[in-house]
Design a protein around this motif. Structure first.
Motif, PDB file in Angstrom:
ATOM      1  N   VAL A 192       3.280  -5.307   1.863  1.00 16.53           N
ATOM      2  CA  VAL A 192       3.728  -4.248   0.830  1.00 16.53           C
ATOM      3  C   VAL A 192       2.971  -3.889   0.125  1.00 16.53           C
ATOM      4  N   GLU A 193       3.021  -2.583  -0.342  1.00 18.00           N
ATOM      5  CA  GLU A 193       2.042  -1.868  -1.035  1.00 18.00           C
ATOM      6  C   GLU A 193       2.819  -1.240  -2.194  1.00 18.00           C
ATOM      7  N   ILE A 194       2.182  -1.437  -3.307  1.00 15.18           N
ATOM      8  CA  ILE A 194       2.531  -1.204  -4.607  1.00 15.18           C
ATOM      9  C   ILE A 194       1.550  -0.221  -5.309  1.00 15.18           C
ATOM     10  N   ILE A 195       2.016   1.000  -5.796  1.00 18.74           N
ATOM     11  CA  ILE A 195       0.929   1.763  -6.360  1.00 18.74           C
ATOM     12  C   ILE A 195       1.307   1.898  -7.863  1.00 18.74           C
ATOM     13  N   HIS A 197      -2.003  -4.396  -2.673  1.00 19.27           N
ATOM     14  CA  HIS A 197      -1.516  -4.749  -1.108  1.00 19.27           C
ATOM     15  C   HIS A 197      -1.210  -6.247  -1.060  1.00 19.27           C
ATOM     16  N   LEU A 198       0.143  -6.372  -0.539  1.00 16.95           N
ATOM     17  CA  LEU A 198       0.593  -8.022  -0.453  1.00 16.95           C
ATOM     18  C   LEU A 198       1.066  -8.481   0.862  1.00 16.95           C
ATOM     19  N   TRP A 199       0.623  -9.579   1.406  1.00 17.42           N
ATOM     20  CA  TRP A 199       0.979 -10.245   2.554  1.00 17.42           C
ATOM     21  C   TRP A 199       1.848 -11.221   2.051  1.00 17.42           C
ATOM     22  N   VAL A 211      10.104  -2.255  -7.540  1.00 21.41           N
ATOM     23  CA  VAL A 211      10.754  -1.538  -6.716  1.00 21.41           C
ATOM     24  C   VAL A 211      10.312  -0.157  -6.572  1.00 21.41           C
ATOM     25  N   SER A 212      10.470   0.608  -7.654  1.00 28.79           N
ATOM     26  CA  SER A 212      10.309   2.090  -7.605  1.00 28.79           C
ATOM     27  C   SER A 212       8.870   2.307  -7.086  1.00 28.79           C
ATOM     28  N   ARG A 213       7.811   1.386  -7.331  1.00 29.82           N
ATOM     29  CA  ARG A 213       6.379   1.705  -6.843  1.00 29.82           C
ATOM     30  C   ARG A 213       6.024   1.295  -5.581  1.00 29.82           C
ATOM     31  N   VAL A 214       6.900   0.845  -5.037  1.00 26.31           N
ATOM     32  CA  VAL A 214       6.607   0.293  -3.611  1.00 26.31           C
ATOM     33  C   VAL A 214       6.564   1.621  -2.660  1.00 26.31           C
ATOM     34  N   THR A 215       5.421   1.704  -2.033  1.00 25.03           N
ATOM     35  CA  THR A 215       5.170   2.946  -0.966  1.00 25.03           C
ATOM     36  C   THR A 215       5.308   2.546   0.661  1.00 25.03           C
ATOM     37  N   GLU A 216       5.253   1.164   0.647  1.00 25.02           N
ATOM     38  CA  GLU A 216       4.987   0.774   1.972  1.00 25.02           C
ATOM     39  C   GLU A 216       5.830  -0.723   1.998  1.00 25.02           C
ATOM     40  N   PHE A 217       6.788  -0.898   3.084  1.00 29.58           N
ATOM     41  CA  PHE A 217       7.048  -2.169   3.264  1.00 29.58           C
ATOM     42  C   PHE A 217       7.453  -2.453   4.718  1.00 29.58           C
ATOM     43  N   LYS A 218       6.780  -3.376   5.340  1.00 22.76           N
ATOM     44  CA  LYS A 218       6.754  -3.245   6.715  1.00 22.76           C
ATOM     45  C   LYS A 218       6.519  -4.929   7.360  1.00 22.76           C
ATOM     46  N   ASN A 219       6.988  -5.024   8.574  1.00 28.37           N
ATOM     47  CA  ASN A 219       6.711  -6.310   9.323  1.00 28.37           C
ATOM     48  C   ASN A 219       5.315  -6.144   9.725  1.00 28.37           C
ATOM     49  N   ARG A 220       4.350  -7.106   9.739  1.00 15.88           N
ATOM     50  CA  ARG A 220       2.910  -7.153  10.516  1.00 15.88           C
ATOM     51  C   ARG A 220       3.055  -8.440  10.835  1.00 15.88           C
TER      52      ARG A 220
END
Length: 259
Positions: free
Chosen positions: A164-167, A174-176, A149-158
């Motif tokens: 979801v982007e996790i760094i 990058h996960l869909w 959770v703390s590493r998520v830099t992007e969460f959006k509907n596409r």
């Protein structure tokens, strides 16, 4: 007579060992990454062990192989794989994975290798599964955990997907996910400098008992590829320890990774 005709189906439905395939449930809407992780983990929380029959494509020692595989998995880190040639039914590879170590037997050449899981598989298949976690990559599991959770830099509907982007320190994920079912559709992993390392595509999800998993798994890495198409899956059948044993001939040729 009518009840007797349907008795095998009824017994299968109530047995602890499940092969009965159900529709993947809808879990949306998913408003945030915490809820997504909860939904994703609930799909395999009850998974203890699994027997899988599948068709498989991969390279072994640089040679493309098309085979049939039987996989025995015990959560979280025991796995036995036996692969036979599709045409002749001759064994081409057996592998026994236990935590971070692996034993591999190549029957055509009567060769045996053992070592750390990731580097040994890379030496044989040309595929580095480390960025995914080897067990998750092969069995079609997601790696998401509350620690992400703390590493998520992007969460959006596409569109129909959640992106979801996790760094993480070593790479960026990058996960869909499907917006309705929270099933993982695609995972792309980059090095810190943005170079594409590998990707995994999963589809044809099914629900067996309370477990939701894909029937098709594709892992792409440069010109290397592993493709698994599940033809049969048995969940939580209490696999005995003997399923994770591997018989090695006494005259086998042991090899180091340099070979």
């Amino acid at each position: 007579m009518h009840l007797l005709r349907h008795l095998p189906v009824l017994l299968l439905a109530i047995s602890g060992c499940s092969t009965h395939v159900l529709r993947v449930p809808v879990v949306g809407p998913i408003p945030n990454v915490t809820r997504l992780i909860e939904a994703v983990n609930s799909q395999t929380d009850s998974l203890r062990d699994m027997r899988v029959a599948a068709r498989i494509h991969l390279r072994i020692d640089g040679v493309k192989q098309k085979g049939v595989a039987v996989l025995f998995y015990r959560a979280p880190n025991r796995l036995k794989i036996d692969i036979k040639d599709t045409l002749l039914g001759i064994g081409v590879m057996s592998a026994n994975l236990n935590r971070d170590s692996i034993e591999v037997y190549l029957p055509r050449d009567n060769r045996f290798l053992s070592g750390y899981t990731e580097e040994t598989l890379y030496a044989i298949t040309g595929m580095n599964l480390g960025p995914f976690d080897t067990y998750s990559a092969i069995m079609g599991l997601s790696n998401l955990s509350p620690m992400d959770v703390s590493r998520v830099t992007e969460f959006k509907n596409r569109g129909d997907s959640l992106f979801v982007e996790i760094i993480a320190p070593l790479w960026t994920h990058h996960l869909w996910f499907d917006r309705q079912t929270a099933t993982l559709l695609k995972e792309v992993i980059y090095a810190p400098d943005g170079v594409l390392l590998t990707q995994r595509l999963m589809s044809e999800y099914e629900r067996v008992g309370e477990v939701v998993l894909p029937r098709r798994i594709r892992i792409l890495q440069g010109d290397a590829r592993i493709e698994i198409r599940v033809t049969e899956r048995m969940i939580n059948s209490q696999l005995p320890d003997s399923r994770f044993e591997m018989k090695i001939p006494s005259d086998v040729i042991p090899l180091g990774l340099s070979h």
